[in-house]
Design a protein around this motif. Structure first.
Motif, PDB file in Angstrom:
ATOM      1  N   LEU A 290     -49.372 -29.002  23.535  1.00 53.30           N
ATOM      2  CA  LEU A 290     -50.299 -29.706  22.888  1.00 53.30           C
ATOM      3  C   LEU A 290     -50.436 -31.138  22.640  1.00 53.30           C
ATOM      4  N   TRP A 291     -49.311 -31.666  22.625  1.00 54.84           N
ATOM      5  CA  TRP A 291     -49.003 -33.297  22.502  1.00 54.84           C
ATOM      6  C   TRP A 291     -49.420 -33.653  23.847  1.00 54.84           C
ATOM      7  N   ASN A 292     -48.972 -32.904  24.829  1.00 63.64           N
ATOM      8  CA  ASN A 292     -49.232 -33.768  26.092  1.00 63.64           C
ATOM      9  C   ASN A 292     -50.792 -33.463  26.477  1.00 63.64           C
ATOM     10  N   GLU A 293     -51.413 -32.556  25.955  1.00 65.02           N
ATOM     11  CA  GLU A 293     -52.843 -32.664  26.206  1.00 65.02           C
ATOM     12  C   GLU A 293     -53.368 -34.021  25.645  1.00 65.02           C
ATOM     13  N   ALA A 294     -53.008 -34.132  24.207  1.00 69.06           N
ATOM     14  CA  ALA A 294     -53.813 -35.293  23.667  1.00 69.06           C
ATOM     15  C   ALA A 294     -53.295 -36.544  24.176  1.00 69.06           C
ATOM     16  N   MET A 295     -52.050 -36.838  24.873  1.00 67.78           N
ATOM     17  CA  MET A 295     -51.759 -37.917  25.320  1.00 67.78           C
ATOM     18  C   MET A 295     -52.283 -38.279  26.565  1.00 67.78           C
ATOM     19  N   ALA A 296     -52.578 -37.243  27.392  1.00 64.46           N
ATOM     20  CA  ALA A 296     -53.335 -37.344  28.477  1.00 64.46           C
ATOM     21  C   ALA A 296     -54.891 -37.931  28.404  1.00 64.46           C
ATOM     22  N   GLU A 297     -55.435 -37.471  27.141  1.00 64.41           N
ATOM     23  CA  GLU A 297     -56.781 -37.943  26.822  1.00 64.41           C
ATOM     24  C   GLU A 297     -56.613 -39.274  26.473  1.00 64.41           C
ATOM     25  N   ARG A 298     -55.705 -39.677  25.872  1.00 68.43           N
ATOM     26  CA  ARG A 298     -55.423 -41.016  25.335  1.00 68.43           C
ATOM     27  C   ARG A 298     -55.012 -42.147  26.438  1.00 68.43           C
ATOM     28  N   GLY A 299     -54.967 -41.596  27.505  1.00 67.55           N
ATOM     29  CA  GLY A 299     -54.462 -42.450  28.900  1.00 67.55           C
ATOM     30  C   GLY A 299     -53.214 -42.812  28.912  1.00 67.55           C
ATOM     31  N   ARG A 300     -52.228 -41.977  28.344  1.00 68.23           N
ATOM     32  CA  ARG A 300     -50.807 -42.182  28.606  1.00 68.23           C
ATOM     33  C   ARG A 300     -50.388 -41.030  29.380  1.00 68.23           C
ATOM     34  N   PRO A 301     -50.281 -41.477  30.776  1.00 64.01           N
ATOM     35  CA  PRO A 301     -49.557 -40.143  31.509  1.00 64.01           C
ATOM     36  C   PRO A 301     -48.098 -40.144  31.339  1.00 64.01           C
ATOM     37  N   LEU A 302     -47.927 -38.905  31.568  1.00 62.85           N
ATOM     38  CA  LEU A 302     -46.328 -38.472  30.988  1.00 62.85           C
ATOM     39  C   LEU A 302     -45.553 -38.958  32.265  1.00 62.85           C
TER      40      LEU A 302
END
Length: 390
Positions: A290-302
């Protein structure tokens, strides 16, 4: 589900809190002004605040809502001696407080959201194991999931799934010998400092048998003068390993080095723990996704998992009892190492506060998704029950 962000005056108040913590660093168990600042902001936002929880004067718990799912956001605010916030605790605190305010908005907008939000102020992360003390004293009892985020000196955002931290323990070894005049009758003395030196040499030789990534350190604390055979010597020491089995094995080997110093010199040896054991970090996969979903939306690629971090955190202790998430997120453009004055200075720049905003939004997203989705909620509650039974 869209990702709300802190905005306007409330965003400025959270940023102001982080700036005040950064400008006024306090050491472990001495974070009185920091705890009061966090408490005052949350109280003004309608949270019910308990101060001094767990018999720790600088701990706090602020609550909002009365739902059956209890989510904790951990706040750290202790600083490093002579360095200040070289681990970014001002941003950690700001992000958790910001997430709490976003979740308060969610509760206000949707009264059916079956959620209780707790902000737990946890003293003494750097030294002292405040979270473990709070666990032992029941402050985390009834919590179903716990979150916080940690800034790093990298431009990347790391996938928390698969990452962990090392277990660490810290102790004090005291050698007791017999004092004597160093010139008149040195043979009548039992030199405690010699015992400390032998222990350090033995530990140095032990390093060739220590696996990569495991750590040990000895720091002599004694002082004296050259014309006295010292009757006492003190050595503080620690060891680290990625799992508890290896940690305990390394600790025993290090104790053998210390015992060798006592045996060779005729000194006695006493060893006492300086703080609770910091356990390895167990990142919850569901929360991580779920955290990764949010980071993707914020433009922070993993950038992939960090694997085993060399550092240690008492959030590891929380994660052994409660489904937890402790992601590491890089501050764009910051290249200074953690636990340095340079990192303390660089983390106070605009990119540090942009990370604060993104981390607050992402943590709030994780909690909202679990609270609103029956399947996710059931999985987290089952995991919480499993850990509580251990």
């Amino acid at each position: 589900m869209s990702l709300p962000l802190l905005e306007g005056d409330r965003r400025e108040r959270v940023h102001a809190l982080a700036r005040e913590l950064h400008a006024d660093p306090e050491l472990a168990f001495e974070e009185h002004r920091s705890a009061q600042r966090v408490s005052a902001l949350l109280e003004a936002e309608g949270f019910t605040v308990e101060r001094g929880v767990g018999e720790l004067p600088t701990a706090l718990r602020a609550s909002r809502g009365s739902g059956s799912l209890v989510a904790a956001l951990c706040v750290e605010y202790d600083a490093l001696p002579g360095i200040g916030h070289g681990c970014g605790h001002h941003l950690i605190a700001g992000a958790s407080v910001g997430a709490a305010l976003l979740l308060a908005d969610a509760l206000a907008a949707d009264p059916s959201l079956d959620l209780t939000v707790q902000v737990i102020g946890t003293p003494a992360e750097e030294h002292g194991g405040g979270k473990q003390l709070l666990i032992e004293r029941g402050v985390f009892a009834g919590v179903h999931l716990a979150l916080m985020t940690h800034p790093t000196p990298h431009t990347d955002t790391y996938d928390p799934v698969g990452s962990t931290s090392q277990a660490v323990g810290r102790w004090r070894a005291t050698y007791t010998g017999r004092g004597a005049h160093a010139a008149a009758n040195p043979s009548e003395g039992v030199n405690a400092n010699d015992a400390a030196v032998i222990a350090q040499v033995a530990a140095g030789l032990l390093r060739q048998r220590v696996k990569d990534g495991r750590r040990l350190a000895l720091v002599p604390q004694q002082s004296g003068v050259t014309n006295i055979i010292p009757a006492t010597a003190v050595v503080d020491f620690e060891c680290r390993a990625p799992d508890l089995e290896e940690f305990h094995a390394l600790h025993e080997s290090l104790l053998d080095c210390l015992r060798a110093g006592a045996l060779a010199t005729g000194c006695t040896l006493e060893v006492e723990a300086l703080e609770p054991l910091y356990e390895p970090l167990r990142q919850d996969d569901l929360l991580g996704g779920l955290w990764n979903e949010a980071m993707a939306e914020r433009g922070r690629p993993l950038a992939g998992s960090t694997g085993v971090m060399a550092a240690s955190t008492d959030m590891g202790n929380v994660s052994q009892h409660v489904p937890s998430l402790h992601p590491f997120v890089g501050i764009t453009g910051v290249d200074a190492a953690l636990h340095t004055a340079d990192f303390a200075a660089q983390s106070a720049g605009p990119e540090g506060y942009r990370l604060l905003d993104d981390a607050a939004a992402a943590m709030a997203h994780v909690v909202r998704r679990v609270a609103a989705d029956g399947d996710l909620r059931s999985q987290v509650l089952a995991r919480a029950e499993e850990l509580a039974a251990r």
